[in-house]
Design an enzyme around this catalytic site. Sequence first.
Site, PDB file in Angstrom:
ATOM      1  N   GLU A  84       0.815  -1.221   0.000  1.00  0.00           N
ATOM      2  CA  GLU A  84       0.000   0.000   0.000  1.00  0.00           C
ATOM      3  C   GLU A  84       0.850   1.274   0.000  1.00  0.00           C
ATOM      4  OE1 GLU A  84      -3.062   0.362  -0.491  1.00  0.00           O
ATOM      5  OE2 GLU A  84      -3.931  -1.612  -0.163  1.00  0.00           O
ATOM      6  N   GLU A 115       7.921 -21.455   8.447  1.00  0.00           N
ATOM      7  CA  GLU A 115       8.092 -20.556   9.586  1.00  0.00           C
ATOM      8  C   GLU A 115       9.027 -21.126  10.645  1.00  0.00           C
ATOM      9  OE1 GLU A 115       4.956 -20.774  13.017  1.00  0.00           O
ATOM     10  OE2 GLU A 115       3.867 -20.506  11.142  1.00  0.00           O
TER      11      GLU A 115
END
Length: 297
Positions: A84, A115
């Site tokens: 964004e 992860e």
Amino acid sequence: MIDLSTLTTERRNNETFNLDQMTVAEALIKMNNEDKKVAFAVEEALPNIEPVISSAIEAFNKGGRLIYMGAGTSGRLGVLDAAECVPTFGVPATQVIGLIAGGDKAMTVSVEGAEDSLELGRQDLIDLKLNENDLVLGIAASGRTPYVIGALDYAKEIGAKTASLSCNLNAEISKHAEFPIEVDCGPEFLTGSTRLKSGTAQKLILNMISTISMIGIGKVYNNLMVDVKPTNEKLVERSKRIIMQATDCTYEEAEEKFIEADQDVKLAIVMLLTDCAAEEGKTKLVRANGFVKNTLN
């Protein structure tokens, strides 16, 4: 080995023990009440968020980058916030970067084991050619994700600034970052589902970090996003409104300067406020380090 059962994010919420017996209306009220707690929890963490923003501004001023790293929801939120920044503040996609354990595929599907790899976090930063001017922000609701810890440790090794964001107090990743942020939202509405309150808290904090650091490098005039990139019809019209709001000019005047400035909103504003042509406006902005206010002196 960390006992996950001791983490706040893994505890059961006393307010929702009978969740499966609630009506839809009752569940909505309970969930909304839990969400109300998030902003207050973030407020408690503000003193620890401030130095992260200052460090991001310093990194940008040195030509460095802000790099978010996380797994699962935490990683996706980092990727979202980074993406964004490009249309909102007109920065290149290489200035604010979101990395997620398992790569782009992990944005939509789970990548098993990603992860849990210390080495993967390290390697992702090596591939990015991390340098000492960068700031790495590791995001992990649990506060113990190996991918994030591996990345933070590598960043410290090469002299980059490090920060962490966890939704547990006394988090493991806090020991691996120069600027740790810990926000305690309490147990989740649905036990262990950290995409809920924890994810909301993380998004609020990432909003703060990216937005206020961009203010710090001249991407905002008053409360207007003057470096917005008009990549679609909606943003073209918004750009003209921003010019009007910043200068009190008419729509026609805003449109004219917008075109003369080659759709550069900030430049059009400077041209109107200082009554100059495009080339002179560009020079003024360079001298003012991109701050519109500083072109008015």
